[in-house]
Design a protein around this motif. Structure first.
Motif, mmCIF file in Angstrom:
data_model
loop_
_atom_site.group_PDB
_atom_site.id
_atom_site.type_symbol
_atom_site.label_atom_id
_atom_site.label_comp_id
_atom_site.label_asym_id
_atom_site.label_seq_id
_atom_site.Cartn_x
_atom_site.Cartn_y
_atom_site.Cartn_z
ATOM 1 N N PHE A 250 39.448 -12.931 -20.001
ATOM 2 C CA PHE A 250 40.128 -12.327 -21.144
ATOM 3 C C PHE A 250 39.161 -11.384 -21.846
ATOM 4 O O PHE A 250 37.950 -11.448 -21.637
ATOM 5 N N ARG A 251 39.710 -10.566 -22.708
ATOM 6 C CA ARG A 251 38.912 -9.619 -23.492
ATOM 7 C C ARG A 251 39.010 -10.003 -24.967
ATOM 8 O O ARG A 251 40.100 -10.235 -25.473
ATOM 9 N N GLU B 74 38.373 -15.696 -32.589
ATOM 10 C CA GLU B 74 38.741 -14.291 -32.724
ATOM 11 C C GLU B 74 39.913 -13.984 -31.796
ATOM 12 O O GLU B 74 40.235 -14.788 -30.919
ATOM 13 N N PRO B 75 40.540 -12.838 -31.991
ATOM 14 C CA PRO B 75 41.675 -12.472 -31.138
ATOM 15 C C PRO B 75 41.277 -12.400 -29.658
ATOM 16 O O PRO B 75 40.096 -12.265 -29.321
ATOM 17 N N LEU B 76 42.281 -12.475 -28.810
ATOM 18 C CA LEU B 76 42.086 -12.493 -27.373
ATOM 19 C C LEU B 76 43.160 -11.635 -26.726
ATOM 20 O O LEU B 76 44.311 -11.659 -27.152
ATOM 21 N N GLU B 77 42.777 -10.874 -25.717
ATOM 22 C CA GLU B 77 43.732 -10.022 -25.006
ATOM 23 C C GLU B 77 43.592 -10.246 -23.514
ATOM 24 O O GLU B 77 42.531 -10.652 -23.040
ATOM 25 N N LYS B 78 44.651 -9.903 -22.776
ATOM 26 C CA LYS B 78 44.558 -9.881 -21.319
ATOM 27 C C LYS B 78 43.536 -8.817 -20.932
ATOM 28 O O LYS B 78 43.438 -7.781 -21.574
ATOM 29 N N ALA B 79 42.807 -9.089 -19.888
ATOM 30 C CA ALA B 79 41.827 -8.113 -19.399
ATOM 31 C C ALA B 79 42.426 -7.380 -18.208
ATOM 32 O O ALA B 79 43.025 -8.007 -17.331
ATOM 33 N N ASP B 80 42.265 -6.066 -18.184
ATOM 34 C CA ASP B 80 42.752 -5.320 -17.026
ATOM 35 C C ASP B 80 41.694 -5.361 -15.920
ATOM 36 O O ASP B 80 40.554 -5.809 -16.116
ATOM 37 N N ALA B 81 42.085 -4.890 -14.736
ATOM 38 C CA ALA B 81 41.212 -4.970 -13.568
ATOM 39 C C ALA B 81 39.885 -4.241 -13.773
ATOM 40 O O ALA B 81 38.828 -4.717 -13.337
ATOM 41 N N ALA B 82 39.916 -3.094 -14.446
ATOM 42 C CA ALA B 82 38.680 -2.332 -14.673
ATOM 43 C C ALA B 82 37.720 -3.100 -15.580
ATOM 44 O O ALA B 82 36.509 -3.135 -15.325
ATOM 45 N N PHE B 83 38.248 -3.719 -16.639
ATOM 46 C CA PHE B 83 37.413 -4.504 -17.554
ATOM 47 C C PHE B 83 36.812 -5.699 -16.816
ATOM 48 O O PHE B 83 35.613 -5.994 -16.961
ATOM 49 N N ARG C 85 36.196 -6.046 -13.637
ATOM 50 C CA ARG C 85 35.171 -5.557 -12.697
ATOM 51 C C ARG C 85 33.886 -5.162 -13.434
ATOM 52 O O ARG C 85 32.776 -5.494 -13.002
ATOM 53 N N GLU C 86 34.041 -4.474 -14.565
ATOM 54 C CA GLU C 86 32.873 -4.032 -15.337
ATOM 55 C C GLU C 86 32.076 -5.220 -15.880
ATOM 56 O O GLU C 86 30.843 -5.239 -15.807
ATOM 57 N N MET C 87 32.758 -6.211 -16.407
ATOM 58 C CA MET C 87 32.085 -7.341 -17.053
ATOM 59 C C MET C 87 31.545 -8.371 -16.067
ATOM 60 O O MET C 87 30.508 -8.980 -16.303
ATOM 61 N N THR C 88 32.283 -8.567 -14.966
ATOM 62 C CA THR C 88 31.886 -9.628 -14.033
ATOM 63 C C THR C 88 31.168 -9.100 -12.799
ATOM 64 O O THR C 88 30.361 -9.808 -12.216
ATOM 65 N N GLY C 89 31.527 -7.886 -12.375
ATOM 66 C CA GLY C 89 31.006 -7.354 -11.126
ATOM 67 C C GLY C 89 31.857 -7.742 -9.931
ATOM 68 O O GLY C 89 31.487 -7.463 -8.786
ATOM 69 N N TYR C 90 32.998 -8.358 -10.191
ATOM 70 C CA TYR C 90 33.873 -8.843 -9.120
ATOM 71 C C TYR C 90 35.313 -8.399 -9.364
ATOM 72 O O TYR C 90 35.691 -8.094 -10.490
ATOM 73 N N VAL C 91 36.105 -8.431 -8.292
ATOM 74 C CA VAL C 91 37.519 -8.066 -8.399
ATOM 75 C C VAL C 91 38.356 -9.286 -8.769
ATOM 76 O O VAL C 91 37.989 -10.427 -8.453
ATOM 77 N N ILE C 92 39.482 -9.042 -9.423
ATOM 78 C CA ILE C 92 40.414 -10.114 -9.744
ATOM 79 C C ILE C 92 40.816 -10.792 -8.434
ATOM 80 O O ILE C 92 41.076 -10.147 -7.434
ATOM 81 N N GLY C 93 40.874 -12.100 -8.465
ATOM 82 C CA GLY C 93 41.193 -12.863 -7.262
ATOM 83 C C GLY C 93 39.954 -13.385 -6.560
ATOM 84 O O GLY C 93 40.049 -14.219 -5.665
ATOM 85 N N GLY C 94 38.785 -12.906 -6.988
ATOM 86 C CA GLY C 94 37.538 -13.362 -6.386
ATOM 87 C C GLY C 94 36.462 -13.650 -7.421
ATOM 88 O O GLY C 94 35.303 -13.856 -7.083
#
Length: 165
Positions: free
Chosen positions: A59-60, A89-98, A100-109
């Motif tokens: 999440f973001r 604090e508030p929480l939002e869904k994270a998009d695929a780009a966010f 990838r940027e924060m984790t270094g990995y793609v959604i699903g992995g």
């Protein structure tokens, strides 16, 4: 059944293998021939219950610009109101780009450790009920098996009730 034709892990899975070693965990990342992107696919691939899959959901937190990692049982839906309360604090869904940027990995992995930036982490207390759990390992077809204690050690974080009632 695992690894590519040469027996080597893909780059993303190898990063997770190194992160596990850096935590002092002698665990083995396995790359499966079929997708393990969903908890049901992962459970079918390794022959465990869906509840034993430790799914990583990012999440973001828009106010602090942090990423929030919830490692939840594959059988549970995350209650974002509970996570918001835990975070403060508030929480939002994270998009695929966010993601990838924060984790270094793609959604699903997305693994529960070894992120590009350190997340705020919450662990689903329901995962602690199992002798062993399985987590994503950097790609949509890579996994590793560990105990709930090893999971807690690997990703730190706060054990909490994050599941919908």
């Amino acid at each position: 059944m695992d690894q590519n034709q040469t027996g080597e892990l893909s780059a993303s899975a190898a990063r997770v293998q190194r992160a596990l070693a850096d935590c002092g965990l002698e665990l083995r990342v396995m790359e499966m021939p079929a997708a393990t992107r969903t908890a049901a696919q992962a459970a079918a691939a390794v022959g465990c219950e869906v509840a034993q899959i430790a799914k990583s959901i990012v999440f973001r937190a828009p106010r602090s610009a942090r990423h929030v990692l919830v490692v939840a049982s594959g059988a549970n839906r995350v209650d974002t109101a509970k996570v918001r309360t835990l975070l403060g604090e508030p929480l939002e869904k994270a998009d695929a780009a966010f993601v990838r940027e924060m984790t270094g990995y793609v959604i699903g992995g997305v693994p529960p450790l070894g992120h590009a930036r350190q997340p705020v982490t919450f662990l689903d207390r329901d995962l602690l009920r199992h002798e062993a759990v399985w987590a994503a390992a950097g790609t949509p077809n890579a996994l590793f098996r560990l105990t709930p204690g090893e999971l807690e050690r690997a990703c730190g974080g706060t054990v909490a009730d994050v599941a919908e009632d």
